[in-house]
Scaffold this motif. Structure first.
Motif, short mmCIF file in Angstrom:
data_model
loop_
_atom_site.label_atom_id
_atom_site.label_comp_id
_atom_site.label_asym_id
_atom_site.label_seq_id
_atom_site.Cartn_x
_atom_site.Cartn_y
_atom_site.Cartn_z
N PHE A 124 0.83 -1.20 0.00
CA PHE A 124 0.00 0.00 0.00
C PHE A 124 0.86 1.25 0.00
CE2 PHE A 124 -3.41 2.74 0.56
CZ PHE A 124 -3.20 3.57 1.66
N PHE A 125 1.92 1.25 0.83
CA PHE A 125 2.76 2.43 0.85
C PHE A 125 3.51 2.63 -0.45
CE2 PHE A 125 1.88 4.15 4.75
CZ PHE A 125 1.69 3.15 5.68
N ILE A 126 3.88 1.52 -1.09
CA ILE A 126 4.56 1.67 -2.38
C ILE A 126 3.60 2.26 -3.39
CG2 ILE A 126 5.53 0.40 -4.31
CD1 ILE A 126 6.81 -1.45 -2.44
N THR A 127 2.36 1.79 -3.39
CA THR A 127 1.49 2.24 -4.46
C THR A 127 1.12 3.70 -4.31
OG1 THR A 127 -0.41 1.59 -5.76
CG2 THR A 127 -0.72 1.64 -3.43
N ILE A 128 1.09 4.23 -3.08
CA ILE A 128 0.74 5.65 -3.01
C ILE A 128 1.95 6.54 -3.17
CG2 ILE A 128 -1.36 5.41 -1.67
CD1 ILE A 128 0.16 6.07 0.79
N SER A 129 3.14 6.00 -3.02
CA SER A 129 4.27 6.92 -3.03
C SER A 129 5.26 6.69 -4.16
CB SER A 129 5.02 6.86 -1.70
OG SER A 129 5.41 5.57 -1.44
N LEU A 130 5.24 5.53 -4.81
CA LEU A 130 6.30 5.27 -5.79
C LEU A 130 6.35 6.26 -6.95
CD1 LEU A 130 8.61 3.41 -6.44
CD2 LEU A 130 7.08 2.03 -7.78
N PRO A 131 5.24 6.61 -7.62
CA PRO A 131 5.38 7.58 -8.71
C PRO A 131 5.90 8.92 -8.21
CG PRO A 131 3.20 6.57 -8.73
CD PRO A 131 3.84 6.18 -7.47
N SER A 132 5.44 9.37 -7.02
CA SER A 132 5.89 10.66 -6.51
C SER A 132 7.37 10.63 -6.17
CB SER A 132 5.12 11.04 -5.25
OG SER A 132 3.77 10.80 -5.43
N VAL A 133 7.82 9.52 -5.55
CA VAL A 133 9.23 9.45 -5.18
C VAL A 133 10.10 9.46 -6.42
CG1 VAL A 133 10.97 7.93 -4.18
CG2 VAL A 133 8.89 8.39 -2.94
N TYR A 134 9.67 8.69 -7.44
CA TYR A 134 10.44 8.68 -8.69
C TYR A 134 10.48 10.07 -9.30
CZ TYR A 134 11.75 7.61 -13.47
OH TYR A 134 12.38 7.61 -14.68
N LEU A 135 9.33 10.74 -9.32
CA LEU A 135 9.28 12.08 -9.90
C LEU A 135 10.18 13.04 -9.13
CD1 LEU A 135 7.80 13.80 -12.03
CD2 LEU A 135 6.25 14.47 -10.24
N ILE A 174 5.27 2.73 -13.24
CA ILE A 174 3.80 2.72 -13.23
C ILE A 174 3.28 1.29 -13.15
CG2 ILE A 174 1.76 3.37 -14.49
CD1 ILE A 174 3.21 5.66 -13.28
N ALA A 175 3.95 0.36 -13.85
CA ALA A 175 3.48 -1.02 -13.80
C ALA A 175 3.57 -1.55 -12.37
CB ALA A 175 4.33 -1.89 -14.72
N PHE A 176 4.68 -1.24 -11.69
CA PHE A 176 4.83 -1.71 -10.32
C PHE A 176 3.82 -1.05 -9.40
CE2 PHE A 176 6.86 -4.33 -7.54
CZ PHE A 176 7.39 -3.68 -6.44
N THR A 177 3.59 0.25 -9.63
CA THR A 177 2.57 0.95 -8.84
C THR A 177 1.22 0.29 -9.00
OG1 THR A 177 3.75 2.97 -9.35
CG2 THR A 177 1.57 3.20 -8.41
N GLY A 178 0.86 0.00 -10.25
CA GLY A 178 -0.44 -0.58 -10.48
C GLY A 178 -0.59 -1.95 -9.85
N ILE A 179 0.46 -2.75 -9.95
CA ILE A 179 0.37 -4.11 -9.40
C ILE A 179 0.24 -4.07 -7.90
CG2 ILE A 179 1.67 -6.22 -9.08
CD1 ILE A 179 2.82 -5.81 -11.82
N THR A 180 1.04 -3.22 -7.23
CA THR A 180 0.91 -3.16 -5.78
C THR A 180 -0.42 -2.55 -5.38
OG1 THR A 180 2.26 -1.19 -5.95
CG2 THR A 180 3.30 -3.14 -5.07
#
Lengths: 330, 359, 498
Positions: free
Chosen positions: C311-322, C406-412
């Motif tokens: 859950f934490f990955i999915t809400i934060s991964l795109p933002s952290v990458y950006l 994005i793929a990883f975000t979506g899967i998580t």
């Protein structure tokens, strides 16, 4: 009415622009900075820019790193003029090494070091090196052997030399700045250009001695090893003990130096003999180490006036070297 | 009212995160260079006495905050005067903390963003925290305190490789510089705990106030001393005293096998957490004080306007970083006597009134 | 000439007030009344029949075709009423309901409103000449879906039964698992037009009576005219109306509902939907699955930790990458900087726009996959993956690292389906705030979300409590072995041992 105001305010906040938004693909990545004496103006700054292949293509010709040099009255002015020549935001955060030319070091590098310490966009743990009898520009212009960036090779060679033969040391700008402000001397690793047949190579080893951040003299690689003994920074290395015109080679396994209460420097080391024809005894090694450490310390402190230590140039040294094992050849 | 009651644990957390912001966000010029940690320990020892004083004030008047205590001691006019002084001081403290944080953001990473912008975002979050109540602030501080302790421990352990222990040698130690730095530490952050007397009026479970204050002091002192020592060991005395934000640079030097490097964002996160609590506490004091001064019961409605005022003023009042550093240094001269005087006077009058009531 | 209607005129909402009508002793009168009430409704069967022995005794039977079991009406109602001999000395009505009608479940009602309600649900109403009341006999025989495994809550190991749309059957599924008279079922009617049946289920000795009274009060306050699903009720009685987080839980499996009731919670079964809602509901339950208790505890603990981290990955991964790629590039190792720069060299969009485009495309693919029938859905998944992944990168619309992120975000995001709405909202907003202020914007936004979550309450219980005491760890972050789960969760009455 309240909702309209809220909408307008949040719109202004969210849409007013991102001032620091930088795209990586527009960067000009600077890998190394070299500072020399300028002919027309005070400083001559050269930077090495990493080469970037455009995505997906494998064209080797485009992949050469570039060296650009510009003169200026201050380091900051020169760096900003470089932006005008290359056309791109210079990005210093991956800069790996700062090379200082011979000439500028003799004049004094206090304000250069202060600039690198206080600027936010240079990393604080950059390596600093001195170009021995040459300029930084010549060092960056050496064509590297496998088209890698020169700065990365330099930084790596300083690190590995420090680890394997203990004749170099990683020096960072803030350490130099600390020494400068507290009135102590400092040493910086020296880089030399050596000819290897047709090609040129850069060797790292030896130290440049500074007093108040002005260059006062150089120590050779061998002397650097003994200087490192005094600084307790020897990890591995080798000793070539000369007894009666016969040279015996020993490998240093580990070493430690302490300053005891009566002001004596005690050098403890374990060595191994890798040559089957060694003839030197432990006493010989101890005498050799003791003589050379004392010579180097007095040379640095008395001759070059560069005192990093809390003891004077006439400290007495006691050697405590033991031979751990005698490895047989083969 | 229900949302303003905290547990003793949450109160300890709020106070300790508030104190930790004293080393992470100030733009102090430390005179004692590599011996700053000694002056910190001296100031902790002196502040412990003052903290017991604060706890005594709270214990004497159960269920009342600082404004109501001053009303009981000095009557209406006196309490209005004291509340006005406290409100102004809290406001100034908030502005200085907010501006120091914005300076940290602009100097270290985002150098083109305007100050007002960052200030508005921080104050919006802070005002939202206040509107949710002191209870939510307490719960958040528990979380923040755990994260801050974790980050401090992690970065200290990781930085052992780049520490140079000769930086700790006690050379050039002079009593004058130690005393000067201790005084600045005592003023901010330790004696600013006076502001928290406005908030801790109701604590659950018949709490022992001195225990709360002393435990918070110990925890905050530990974290601050460890942070200072780590910075001095990595950077060395001279560099440490010349940089505005030494923790940021020190954590940036950590390098584990070229994989874990330049983790300054951990220090930025720690600063963000501590600044948020400090600014929220100051904002809370201001809104509560204003509510008391103008007899406005739902003082939480004042949170957003005061927050916007603070963010605008912090942009406007200081024209440059050096003005801010100067102001921080000079604030000590006004703040220290005021804090000591205020607490002694309130304690004195309070004990007198209590004796009168009992006899 | 138009016959005057025996019914009062309808009020402003079009609903007739039945309280004014009274059942008369004359069967023909009642016949006219009920024929008028169920005018234009051809499924209602209204019949007058007589006793064979005494032609004076008349009966009026009303039932709805398709809602009743005709056999049971014949066996237990019409047949005995027609054939048995009535005693002239006693009231016919009393004899009918006491001796003649052989069904066990019958009740007597006077109000026309109750009678109409019962008829509409499948009971049969019998009126006897001379009686001013009606006998309501239980004859429910509507058809319902058979018990099957719910699609959205699948188990690896453990019971596979799922709730159906009939409230009685759902109640029986729960009753079979908790066989104690302490288990209470309270009926309610919700919705002014739909009159949906609902049933509150709880264990009398474990439940928090304050929560129960508050819950019943809120249910009675519902003024909506239609309640078709449990979600309608959820949204109408929620504590925090604007929060994207669920504060009332729902489940389709009886074992989950029974487990929650045993922890002291209250369940509400709504007729017409297989979803049963339970309350109070805490944040950590979003990460719990019944599988955790049916599988080995190491495996279950790892699964639970994976869900929380996911859950934490999915809400934060795109933002952290950006943030890393656009604001704080100094945190990336040098080789990564050159690699990312090279792979995004020809892409015309800024990274932020790329991110938004890819998130949008991923959400479209996901939504299409749900709505399509399964065969086309699989092919679409392959097409979507190929087209978006490979061709878009080669056409330089997006860069390769972005696709991976994005793929990883979506899967998580699919690991915790209950938080999908909240996750999408938080993910997008944090992306916007990160694009404005870098890591500082990201952390400020996350702190705002944290403040919001910490101020949520689910029926006066704290929604989230970040504690690391052993009592809390053993069922929140990991799943301790059964022999250690001795006490109930702290929020419930913790003096009750399991």
């Amino acid at each position: 009415m309240k909702r309209l105001i809220l909408l307008i305010i949040s719109g202004c906040l969210l849409l007013c622009g991102c001032w620091n938004y930088k795209e990586i693909k527009n960067f000009t990545i600077v890998m190394g900075v070299g500072i020399d004496e300028g002919k027309a103006q005070r400083y001559r700054v050269c930077v090495e820019i990493a080469a970037m292949k455009s995505g997906g293509e494998q064209v080797r010709d485009q992949a050469k790193p570039k060296v650009v040099s510009v003169e200026g009255d201050t380091v900051l002015q020169a760096i900003q003029s470089i932006t005008a020549t290359t056309g791109g935001n210079l990005y210093f955060d991956n800069c790996k090494i700062i090379v200082l030319g011979d000439g500028i070091c003799e004049k004094g590098i206090g304000n250069i070091v202060e600039y690198f310490v206080k600027t936010a966009y240079f990393q604080k743990n950059i390596d600093v090196a001195v170009a021995h009898n040459t300029t930084a520009e010549k060092i960056f212009s050496i064509n590297p052997t496998n088209e890698e960036v020169v700065s990365t090779e330099l930084a790596n060679s300083i690190r590995s030399t420090a680890q394997t033969s203990s004749t170099a040391m990683n020096v960072t700008p803030y350490q130099l700045y600390n020494a400068y402000k507290s009135g102590k001397g400092s040493v910086i690793t020296a880089l030399k250009i050596e000819k290897n047949g047709q090609e040129k190579m850069i060797m790292s080893g030896g130290y440049g001695c500074f007093n108040g951040l002005k260059l006062t003299g150089y120590l050779t690689e061998n002397e650097a090893l003994f200087y490192n003994f005094a600084k307790n920074k020897v990890s591995k290395g080798q000793l070539s003990v000369k007894v009666d015109n016969k040279v015996s080679g020993f490998e240093i396994l580990n070493a430690k130096t302490k300053l005891n209460r009566s002001g004596e420097l005690i050098v403890t080391a374990d060595v191994a003999a890798y040559d089957g024809t060694v003839t030197a005894t432990e006493q010989d090694i101890n005498r050799y180490v003791k003589q050379n450490v004392k010579k180097v310390i007095s040379k640095a402190i008395t001759d070059f006036n560069c005192n990093e230590f809390s003891f004077s140039g006439h400290v007495s040294v006691i050697g405590n070297v033991t031979v751990r094992d005698r490895r047989l050849a083969g | 009212m229900n949302s303003d009651i905290v547990n003793p644990k949450q109160a300890t957390a709020i106070l300790s995160v508030f104190l930790i912001s004293g080393t992470s966000v100030t733009m102090n010029n430390y005179l004692s260079k590599q011996n700053t940690w000694i002056s910190l320990i001296i100031s902790v020892a002196v502040s412990a006495v003052m903290f017991l004083l604060f706890a005594k004030i709270l214990k004497l008047f159960k269920g009342k905050n600082l404004f109501e205590i001053s009303e009981r001691c000095f009557g209406r006019l006196g309490s209005k005067l004291i509340s006005a002084v406290v409100v102004i001081y809290a406001f100034i403290r908030g502005i200085v903390a907010l501006r120091s944080f914005c300076e940290m953001v602009t100097i270290t990473s985002l150098d083109e963003t305007p100050i007002l912008f960052i200030a508005v975002f921080v104050m919006l979050t802070s005002a939202f925290m206040i509107k949710s109540g002191l209870y939510v602030m307490g719960k958040c501080s528990l979380f923040f305190a755990a994260v801050i302790v974790f980050i401090t421990a992690l970065t200290t352990l990781l930085s052992i490789g780049v520490m140079q222990f000769e930086n700790l040698m006690l050379t050039g130690i002079s009593a004058a510089s130690l005393v000067a730095d201790s005084v600045s530490f005592i003023t901010h952050p330790f004696l600013d705990a006076l502001l928290l007397l406005c908030l801790f009026s109701h604590i659950k479970n018949n709490a022992n106030h001195s225990k709360i204050f002393i435990w918070a002091l110990i925890l905050a002192a530990l974290v601050m001393v460890v942070t200072l020592l780590r910075d001095i060991l990595i950077l060395g005395g001279e560099t440490f005293s010349q940089l505005y934000f030494p923790s940021y640079s020190a954590t940036g030097i950590i390098n584990i096998y070229n994989f874990l490097q330049r983790i300054s964002v951990l220090d930025a996160v720690k600063t963000l957490f501590s600044v948020l609590i400090e600014v929220s506490v100051c904002l809370f004091c201001v809104t509560k004080g204003l509510g008391f001064l103008i007899r406005y019961d739902s003082y939480k409605n004042l949170a957003f306007p005061v927050a916007m005022l603070m963010s605008v003023l912090c942009t406007v009042c200081f024209s440059s970083t050096m003005v801010l550093a100067d102001f921080t240094k000079n604030l000590t001269y006004f703040a220290l006597p005021a804090q000591i005087l205020l607490s002694l006077v309130i304690l004195g009058m309070g004990t007198l009134k209590n004796k009168q009531k009992n006899s | 000439m138009q016959v005057a209607s025996p019914l009062p005129p309808p009020d402003s909402n079009g609903v007739i007030d039945y309280n004014v009508i009274k059942i008369s002793a004359d069967i023909q009168e009642n016949y006219k009344i009920f024929k008028e009430i169920f005018k234009n409704d051809n499924t209602v069967v209204i019949r007058v029949f007589e006793n064979q022995q005494d032609k004076d005794i008349q009966f009026l039977g009303i039932s709805i075709n398709g809602m009743v079991k005709p056999n049971s009406i014949y066996q237990s109602i019409t047949s005995p009423l027609m054939q048995k001999k009535f005693d002239k000395n006693e009231s016919y009505f009393t004899q009918a309901h006491r001796e003649i009608i052989s069904s066990l479940d019958l009740s007597i009602k006077t109000d026309v409103k109750d009678i109409v309600k019962a008829i509409l649900y499948g009971d049969t109403a019998i009126m006897v000449s001379g009686g001013t009341q009606a006998i309501l006999v239980e004859t429910k025989g509507w058809s319902t879906r058979s018990i099957s495994e719910p699609d959205s809550e699948k188990n690896l190991k453990g019971p596979r039964e799922g709730f159906t749309e009939a409230m009685i059957i759902n109640a029986s599924l729960i009753r079979r698992r908790i066989q104690t008279s302490d288990l209470k079922f309270q009926y309610m009617n919700l919705g002014t037009r739909t009159n949906t049946f609902a049933c509150i289920v709880y264990l009398d000795s474990l439940v928090d009576k304050k929560v129960l009274t508050e819950f019943v009060r809120r249910l009675e306050k519902i003024s909506s005219d239609s309640v078709l699903d449990a979600n309608y009720i959820e949204e109408l009685i929620k504590d925090n109306r604007h929060s994207p987080f669920k504060t009332i839980g729902s489940t389709e499996k009886p074992d989950v509902a029974a487990a929650r009731i045993l922890e002291g919670r209250i369940a509400l079964i709504v007729d017409g939907t297989p979803i049963v809602i339970t309350l109070p509901y805490l944040f950590i339950e979003n990460f719990q699955s019944p599988d955790d208790y049916y599988l080995n505890y190491y495996f279950a603990s790892i699964g639970r930790l994976l869900r929380i981290i996911g859950f934490f990955i999915t809400i934060s991964l795109p933002s952290v990458y950006l943030a890393l790629v656009t604001y704080h590039q100094e945190m990336l190792p040098t080789q990564m900087v050159t690699a990312i720069a090279e792979s995004s060299k020809g892409v015309p969009f800024p990274t932020f726009v790329e991110c938004l485009i890819m998130l949008f495309v991923f959400e479209i693919l996901r939504e299409t996959g749900i709505r399509m029938s399964s065969k086309i859905g699989q092919a679409l998944g392959i097409v979507g993956g190929l087209v978006v992944g490979q061709a878009a990168v080669e056409a330089k619309i997006v860069s390769a690292p972005m696709v991976i992120v994005i793929a990883f975000t979506g899967i998580t995001g699919l690991i915790t389906p209950r938080l999908s709405g909240a996750a999408i909202l938080i993910r997008t907003l944090s992306l916007i705030f990160t694009a404005i202020l870098g890591f500082y914007g990201f952390f400020l936004f996350m702190i705002t979300v944290l403040i919001h979550v910490m101020s949520l309450k689910s029926f006066s219980y704290e929604y989230i409590s970040l504690s690391f005491k052993p009592q809390s760890i053993k069922d929140i972050y990991v799943r301790a072995p059964q022999w250690q789960l001795k006490t109930r969760p702290k929020f419930a009455k913790d003096k009750y041992r399991r």
